[in-house]
Design a protein around this motif. Structure first.
Motif, PDB file in Angstrom:
ATOM      1  N   ALA A 189      99.350  12.792  13.017  1.00 55.39           N
ATOM      2  CA  ALA A 189      97.937  12.403  13.071  1.00 55.39           C
ATOM      3  C   ALA A 189      97.131  13.488  13.774  1.00 55.39           C
ATOM      4  O   ALA A 189      97.613  14.139  14.703  1.00 55.39           O
ATOM      5  CB  ALA A 189      97.773  11.071  13.803  1.00 55.39           C
ATOM      6  N   SER A 190      95.901  13.691  13.324  1.00 53.72           N
ATOM      7  CA  SER A 190      94.965  14.643  13.959  1.00 53.72           C
ATOM      8  C   SER A 190      95.588  16.031  14.110  1.00 53.72           C
ATOM      9  O   SER A 190      95.349  16.736  15.094  1.00 53.72           O
ATOM     10  CB  SER A 190      94.519  14.128  15.336  1.00 53.72           C
ATOM     11  N   THR A 191      96.379  16.440  13.135  1.00 59.90           N
ATOM     12  CA  THR A 191      97.090  17.712  13.243  1.00 59.90           C
ATOM     13  C   THR A 191      96.124  18.886  13.357  1.00 59.90           C
ATOM     14  O   THR A 191      96.286  19.763  14.219  1.00 59.90           O
ATOM     15  CB  THR A 191      98.009  17.904  12.026  1.00 59.90           C
ATOM     16  N   GLU A 192      95.109  18.912  12.498  1.00 61.78           N
ATOM     17  CA  GLU A 192      94.151  20.015  12.517  1.00 61.78           C
ATOM     18  C   GLU A 192      93.342  20.010  13.824  1.00 61.78           C
ATOM     19  O   GLU A 192      93.141  21.068  14.443  1.00 61.78           O
ATOM     20  CB  GLU A 192      93.213  19.910  11.317  1.00 61.78           C
ATOM     21  N   ALA A 201      95.780  12.144  26.373  1.00 61.82           N
ATOM     22  CA  ALA A 201      96.269  11.739  25.053  1.00 61.82           C
ATOM     23  C   ALA A 201      95.138  11.716  24.041  1.00 61.82           C
ATOM     24  O   ALA A 201      93.967  11.527  24.399  1.00 61.82           O
ATOM     25  CB  ALA A 201      96.932  10.357  25.119  1.00 61.82           C
ATOM     26  N   LEU A 202      95.505  11.918  22.782  1.00 54.52           N
ATOM     27  CA  LEU A 202      94.593  11.669  21.670  1.00 54.52           C
ATOM     28  C   LEU A 202      94.886  10.271  21.158  1.00 54.52           C
ATOM     29  O   LEU A 202      95.988   9.989  20.687  1.00 54.52           O
ATOM     30  CB  LEU A 202      94.798  12.701  20.557  1.00 54.52           C
ATOM     31  N   VAL A 209      95.104   3.942   5.672  1.00 50.02           N
ATOM     32  CA  VAL A 209      95.272   4.913   6.758  1.00 50.02           C
ATOM     33  C   VAL A 209      93.996   5.743   6.903  1.00 50.02           C
ATOM     34  O   VAL A 209      93.159   5.780   5.995  1.00 50.02           O
ATOM     35  CB  VAL A 209      96.461   5.853   6.471  1.00 50.02           C
ATOM     36  N   PRO A 210      93.825   6.442   8.020  1.00 49.62           N
ATOM     37  CA  PRO A 210      92.660   7.313   8.189  1.00 49.62           C
ATOM     38  C   PRO A 210      92.599   8.412   7.126  1.00 49.62           C
ATOM     39  O   PRO A 210      93.637   8.868   6.621  1.00 49.62           O
ATOM     40  CB  PRO A 210      92.871   7.911   9.585  1.00 49.62           C
ATOM     41  N   GLU A 211      91.378   8.832   6.793  1.00 50.83           N
ATOM     42  CA  GLU A 211      91.180   9.842   5.747  1.00 50.83           C
ATOM     43  C   GLU A 211      91.965  11.123   6.008  1.00 50.83           C
ATOM     44  O   GLU A 211      92.430  11.780   5.065  1.00 50.83           O
ATOM     45  CB  GLU A 211      89.697  10.192   5.638  1.00 50.83           C
TER      46      GLU A 211
END
Length: 279
Positions: free
Chosen positions: A100-103, A143-144, A231-233
């Motif tokens: 998640a949120s890799t970028e 944390a994210l 799931v999130p976009e």
């Protein structure tokens, strides 16, 4: 109350069985029962309803379970963060959900690395719903998190991004030809149940969907035509050609936040938060 008593109560409240709780704690059942009774006398309220066949939480017990978990996490966090500080090696531990949120995570680490006084950031990749607990119990400094899936109660936060959600469906499914969907379209798809994710104690809620542990498992089930998911976009970047994505118009928006303990006075953490908000 002593932390020992709180740990005893949490074990019974999660197991809903004195015998299993005693085995989990490594103690005999009679002293465990006496300890719970002592907690009830001290509070002046019944916490558990006991019958010959079952143990259930009362309303007061449900409240204590939430508060006791938070208190025990705070005690664990104090010990872990103190031990890390005693090593004399400055650094931060950042918890994030794997996949998640890799970028965003990559941009954040690059932006912070050029900050004056930047320290080493160790990334702790977690399973589903683990990063919040990892932050609260002190294994991580920051944390994210993703609202509404993660709770940010009692934490300091800064919003980083907001995104919609998409449906993940097997490629070629009739619904993939639509420009958009609603949650009602996905609630009872024949042969494509929504997944069941584990709760904090590792148990799965009842239901027809497959019990999944991580996103890799989920994606494989969807590609095989055994499940669907919302799931999130941003998850689109991890989807292969045998899975299609369709926007879900009425799914709740997902807000990614950077979160940290409100009492933190770490300059390194403050620098990381500043770098995150500039993104």
């Amino acid at each position: 109350m002593e932390t020992r008593e709180l740990r005893y109560f949490v074990a019974v409240a999660e197991e809903l069985h004195f015998g299993r709780a005693a085995r989990r704690l490594g103690i005999a059942q009679p002293p465990l029962s006496r300890a719970i009774q002592q907690v009830e006398r001290r509070i002046g309220a019944e916490l558990l309803t006991r019958t010959s066949r079952s143990v259930t939480l009362t309303e007061a017990g449900a409240v204590l379970l939430v508060e006791a978990r938070a208190a025990l996490d705070a005690v664990d966090a104090a010990e872990r963060r103190t031990r890390r500080a005693a090593t004399g090696h400055p650094g931060l531990v950042l918890a994030a959900k794997a996949g998640a949120s890799t970028e965003l995570l990559a941009k954040l680490l690059d932006a912070y690395a050029v900050e004056p006084g930047a320290v080493t950031v160790d990334v702790y990749l977690c399973g589903v719903a683990e990063q919040e607990r990892t932050l609260r119990d002190g294994r991580a400094d920051v944390a994210l998190l993703h609202r509404p899936f993660d709770s940010t109660a009692g934490l300091d936060t800064e919003d980083l991004s907001v995104e919609g959600q998409v449906a993940l469906l097997p490629a070629g499914h009739p619904l993939t030809t639509r420009p958009a969907l609603h949650m009602s379209d996905l609630s009872a798809l024949p042969g494509l149940p929504l997944p069941r994710w584990p709760a904090r104690d590792g148990t799965y809620p009842p239901g027809p969907g497959p019990a999944v542990r991580d996103h890799a498992q989920l994606l494989q089930l969807i590609a095989l035509g055994r499940a669907a998911a919302v799931v999130p976009e941003s998850a689109r970047s991890h989807v292969s050609g045998d899975i299609a994505t369709v926007p879900v118009l009425d799914a709740p928006q997902v807000t990614t936040v950077i979160a940290w303990p409100p009492h933190s006075r770490s300059r390194a953490l403050a620098g990381l938060v500043r770098a995150a908000t500039r993104l």
